[in-house]
Design an enzyme around this catalytic site. Structure first.
Site, PDB file in Angstrom:
ATOM      1  CG  ASP A 121      -1.807  -1.142   1.287  1.00  0.00           C
ATOM      2  OD1 ASP A 121      -2.099  -1.818   0.330  1.00  0.00           O
ATOM      3  OD2 ASP A 121      -2.030  -1.541   2.329  1.00  0.00           O
TER       4      ASP A 121
HETATM    5  N1  URA Z   1      -1.111  -5.999   3.949  1.00  0.00           N
HETATM    6  C1  URA Z   1      -1.577  -4.780   3.901  1.00  0.00           C
HETATM    7  O1  URA Z   1      -2.553  -4.380   4.674  1.00  0.00           O
HETATM    8  N2  URA Z   1      -0.761  -3.743   3.053  1.00  0.00           N
HETATM    9  C2  URA Z   1       0.127  -3.866   2.655  1.00  0.00           C
HETATM   10  O2  URA Z   1       0.940  -3.034   1.993  1.00  0.00           O
HETATM   11  C3  URA Z   1       0.824  -5.127   2.602  1.00  0.00           C
HETATM   12  C4  URA Z   1      -0.052  -6.401   3.300  1.00  0.00           C
END
Ligand code: URA
Length: 238
Positions: A104
């Site tokens: 993310d």
């Molecule tokens: N899980 C998440 O919630 N975000 C990420 O970036 C990676 C794994």
């Protein structure tokens, strides 16, 4: 056909500058002949290269470790936002580089950037059990039932079922730090797993892929080319 200096530098053991110097000094032979042209193009699958008399294994693909900072998107390109590929230094740039799996925008840590589609597919497929290790800072203290639910395979708010995750509480207290290992990569998976267990993730960092930890010497936004041994720690394909 690809440039000789780039192919040698893709191995991760020599920098592009070191390679160029070696070529200039006549230390590199292509099919037994000294080549002083660093832009010389060869077919990596059908060539023998020696450096200082030693056989050198050319790699067709490049594997880059990025320590992703916050605020950067895990995409090959984006019209508006800065991407992880924008952080790759020019000397490592190749056509078709992409991030093998997405973090993310506000997640930090280890992103593997490569042009090897098969390798990326293999490490991302849950069938191959390549663990991704994260450290999650939580908004609330963690309860035993919550840990158990996630460890057994939690069902997310929308009914999606997750495989069992491995959890280890690294720091207890009001805002615990929990190590989470998963082999799949569902959308916002870790945040949604903790949300489904009545908690919230306030910071998330990926610290390892397979058995290869994020290099602590890489500052946020920095990259390095991985050696063949490091790539094998991600997934050893015999
Ligand atoms: N899980 C998440 O919630 N975000 C990420 O970036 C990676 C794994």
């Amino acid at each position: 056909m690809e440039r000789l200096d780039k192919l040698i530098a893709n191995s991760g053991t020599l920098s592009r500058k070191e390679v160029q110097k070696l070529i200039k000094n006549g230390a590199v032979k292509v099919n037994g002949i000294i080549t002083k042209d660093r832009g010389f193009c060869v077919d990596p699958d059908n060539v023998s290269v020696t450096v200082n008399g030693e056989e050198f294994l050319l790699r067709k693909y490049v594997y880059i470790m990025l320590n992703k900072p916050e605020g950067v998107v895990s995409a090959a390109r984006d019209d508006k936002e800065k991407t992880v590929i924008d952080l790759v230094p020019q000397e490592y740039k190749k056509k078709n580089l992409f991030p093998a799996g997405r973090l993310d925008r506000n997640t930090t840590g280890f992103v593997l950037i490569t042009d090897d589609g098969d390798f990326a597919h293999n490490i991302l497929s849950p069938k191959n059990h390549v663990e991704k290790t994260y450290e999650a800072r939580l908004a609330e203290s963690i309860t035993e039932p919550a840990l158990q639910k996630i460890s057994e395979g939690i069902t997310l708010g929308d009914g999606t079922e997750c495989l069992p995750a491995k959890l280890k509480v690294l720091e207890d207290g009001e805002n615990p730090l929990v190590e989470v290992k998963i082999c799949e990569g569902k959308y916002h998976q870790i945040k949604r797993m903790f949300a489904a267990a009545g908690n919230a993730v306030i910071e998330l960092k990926r610290v390892k892929i397979g058995d290869l930890p994020l290099d602590e010497n890489l500052r946020a936004g920095e990259c390095k080319i991985l050696s063949q041994d490091e790539v094998k720690l991600i997934r050893d394909i015999k």
